[in-house]
Design a protein around this motif. Structure first.
Motif, PDB file in Angstrom:
ATOM      1  N   VAL A   1     -14.628 -15.012  39.892  1.00  0.00           N
ATOM      2  CA  VAL A   1     -14.837 -14.700  38.475  1.00  0.00           C
ATOM      3  C   VAL A   1     -13.764 -15.401  37.652  1.00  0.00           C
ATOM      4  CG1 VAL A   1     -14.794 -12.830  36.755  1.00  0.00           C
ATOM      5  CG2 VAL A   1     -15.923 -12.484  38.976  1.00  0.00           C
ATOM      6  N   VAL A   2     -14.198 -16.142  36.601  1.00  0.00           N
ATOM      7  CA  VAL A   2     -13.202 -16.811  35.753  1.00  0.00           C
ATOM      8  C   VAL A   2     -13.164 -16.243  34.336  1.00  0.00           C
ATOM      9  CG1 VAL A   2     -13.040 -18.995  36.988  1.00  0.00           C
ATOM     10  CG2 VAL A   2     -14.842 -18.699  35.271  1.00  0.00           C
TER      11      VAL A   2
ATOM     12  N   PHE B   1     -15.391  -3.773  39.616  1.00  0.00           N
ATOM     13  CA  PHE B   1     -15.753  -4.561  40.797  1.00  0.00           C
ATOM     14  C   PHE B   1     -15.491  -6.046  40.559  1.00  0.00           C
ATOM     15  CE2 PHE B   1     -19.022  -7.206  42.854  1.00  0.00           C
ATOM     16  CZ  PHE B   1     -18.683  -7.007  44.186  1.00  0.00           C
ATOM     17  N   LEU B   2     -15.926  -6.544  39.417  1.00  0.00           N
ATOM     18  CA  LEU B   2     -15.786  -7.977  39.107  1.00  0.00           C
ATOM     19  C   LEU B   2     -14.313  -8.361  38.973  1.00  0.00           C
ATOM     20  CD1 LEU B   2     -18.720  -8.340  36.541  1.00  0.00           C
ATOM     21  CD2 LEU B   2     -18.658  -9.245  38.882  1.00  0.00           C
ATOM     22  N   GLU B   3     -13.499  -7.460  38.419  1.00  0.00           N
ATOM     23  CA  GLU B   3     -12.067  -7.767  38.235  1.00  0.00           C
ATOM     24  C   GLU B   3     -11.372  -8.050  39.566  1.00  0.00           C
ATOM     25  OE1 GLU B   3     -10.810  -4.474  35.881  1.00  0.00           O
ATOM     26  OE2 GLU B   3     -11.188  -5.510  33.965  1.00  0.00           O
ATOM     27  N   GLY B   4     -11.909  -7.476  40.632  1.00  0.00           N
ATOM     28  CA  GLY B   4     -11.338  -7.724  41.954  1.00  0.00           C
ATOM     29  C   GLY B   4     -11.516  -9.167  42.422  1.00  0.00           C
ATOM     30  N   TYR B   5     -12.400  -9.890  41.764  1.00  0.00           N
ATOM     31  CA  TYR B   5     -12.672 -11.281  42.142  1.00  0.00           C
ATOM     32  C   TYR B   5     -12.211 -12.257  41.067  1.00  0.00           C
ATOM     33  CZ  TYR B   5     -15.352  -9.323  45.937  1.00  0.00           C
ATOM     34  OH  TYR B   5     -15.707  -8.631  47.072  1.00  0.00           O
ATOM     35  N   PHE B   6     -11.360 -11.737  40.135  1.00  0.00           N
ATOM     36  CA  PHE B   6     -10.916 -12.564  39.029  1.00  0.00           C
ATOM     37  C   PHE B   6      -9.869 -13.566  39.497  1.00  0.00           C
ATOM     38  CE2 PHE B   6      -8.685 -13.660  35.144  1.00  0.00           C
ATOM     39  CZ  PHE B   6      -9.756 -13.905  34.310  1.00  0.00           C
ATOM     40  N   ASP B   7     -10.047 -14.806  39.090  1.00  0.00           N
ATOM     41  CA  ASP B   7      -9.099 -15.866  39.454  1.00  0.00           C
ATOM     42  C   ASP B   7      -9.330 -17.027  38.507  1.00  0.00           C
ATOM     43  OD1 ASP B   7      -7.577 -17.884  40.501  1.00  0.00           O
ATOM     44  OD2 ASP B   7      -8.487 -17.824  42.492  1.00  0.00           O
ATOM     45  N   ASP B   8      -8.438 -17.206  37.531  1.00  0.00           N
ATOM     46  CA  ASP B   8      -8.629 -18.342  36.616  1.00  0.00           C
ATOM     47  C   ASP B   8      -7.588 -19.438  36.867  1.00  0.00           C
ATOM     48  OD1 ASP B   8      -6.370 -17.248  35.635  1.00  0.00           O
ATOM     49  OD2 ASP B   8      -7.076 -17.046  33.563  1.00  0.00           O
ATOM     50  N   SER B   9      -6.932 -19.338  38.043  1.00  0.00           N
ATOM     51  CA  SER B   9      -5.900 -20.335  38.347  1.00  0.00           C
ATOM     52  C   SER B   9      -6.497 -21.631  38.884  1.00  0.00           C
ATOM     53  CB  SER B   9      -4.922 -19.769  39.373  1.00  0.00           C
ATOM     54  OG  SER B   9      -5.577 -19.533  40.597  1.00  0.00           O
TER      55      SER B   9
END
Lengths: 141, 141, 141, 141
Positions: free
Chosen positions: B79-80, B130-138
């Motif tokens: 998730v970005v 749930f989605l925040e657990g897959y957050f990665d904008d790096s």
């Protein structure tokens, strides 16, 4: 100038939600590009784009949902960018009447390619001249 | 955290040029999203994303060509971006070994949707969590 | 009387061997049946075949190979058998000129079905009367 | 002996009626044949069926409807007829457990073919010997 392609739908373009599936619009764009590159372009130059092209990038925005019907959709296609070895197309998919606004707006970067030998190549002068006739960067595609 | 989905190819994913067609990668992304939204998300919350979602936008870059083989490709999904009523996924499609670099990098904007009634809706707190657990904008997806 | 449907091809109907794939002809037959059952039949009776149909059986013979072209193929469809709860169609897929002989000959058993409730149903008198107008068992389909 | 192939479904295999579309089962059969002819057969003889095959005929009966799920279906494939220049396969598509009976029973006539040069050819002795290992005409396929 824009190239206009009447693209027939198929009932099977719909998914289990009963709408044309998002991936299928890319098939409509493919049909419009083939009509443009393999038919229209070869009226101008029989050698144009023989040997193949590859898609390097798509951007596609879904604006309205579409349900199967007997009438084709209209795919409008024009050129927004030309480099030595690529062309960027913009498109709108809409009803023939134009009413209701587009279903989809999209852009595709296409590179001429020698499929047989497996390498990208430059646009020929005849291809570039043909594409320039459809150049229009005044509209957001 | 990234979600990883092993996506089997089909021979029919290839087009007349003998490569996986550019539109078919969007089917691979669709399969990965369904695995993520309909299976993984419902372990956390059985009501998550029931009722449907719609795709609002795709961006997809084609980096390497792919030929049919028995081994699945790996679709990595994360998730970005999160808004009140949408989630933006990034993906890479690559070999399980990771060698050779990705075939495709893509991003999709998805909106939760009430398919039956025909209107968009907001993310529920459980879906957001749930989605925040897959957050990665790096990473650039 | 035969029903005739002009079915446009798509470039993506070809597989990696460069011919229209054997499974795709069944899509052409599907398009012809939808044109026949959802358009032609409803001119006679607006309620005809609403609610759905299911395919119970296909037989299909591949006689000639087909390569993508701008011209549609012609799907001819007629009725070879009627029972209380099924209709058997025969078809030929060929060029509009008829020259060169058919690409495909096929037969399909279709049963009227209540898709929503999940059960087969009988042909209505209006449906039967419409189908009888296309009855022809003198030709091998 | 029967060849058994675990065929993963895709969500997009369903049509607007929410069931796996009748044409898609032929894709499952195609995947099973490719697994059998391009992988299994070449363990026995690396040259087997290189150069291609063509489908001459399908017969397919639809017995039960199928909805997308994460578990693959099992395609069982065996040989019911061999001629000098063709093989007839029978298949059943079912759940791995075998419970509930088959979704589909089908038969396909396949001819070895030189795709490059465009002519049919005879089965080689090694191909025939491989296929004979899967011969079984005791069951209705």
């Amino acid at each position: 100038m824009r190239h206009s392609y009447a693209c027939p739908l198929r009932w099977s373009d719909m998914d289990a939600f009963g709408h044309v599936n998002n991936t299928v619009y890319l098939r409509y764009l493919e049909e419009a590009r083939i009509d443009f590159l393999a038919l229209a372009a070869r009226v101008a130059d029989p050698e144009a784009f023989t040997g193949g092209t590859v898609v390097a990038r798509h951007e596609i925005d879904y604006l309205r949902q579409l349900v199967h019907r007997a009438d084709p959709v209209t795919v409008e296609l024009w050129v927004v960018k030309l480099t030595a070895a690529s062309v960027t197309f913009a498109y709108e998919i809409k009803d023939a009447t134009g009413g209701g606004g587009p279903y989809v707006r999209a852009r595709t970067v296409v590179a001429p390619y020698n499929i047989k030998e497996g390498y990208p190549r430059r646009l020929s002068p005849a291809e570039r001249s043909f594409l320039e006739g459809y150049f229009d960067d005044s509209h957001r595609g």
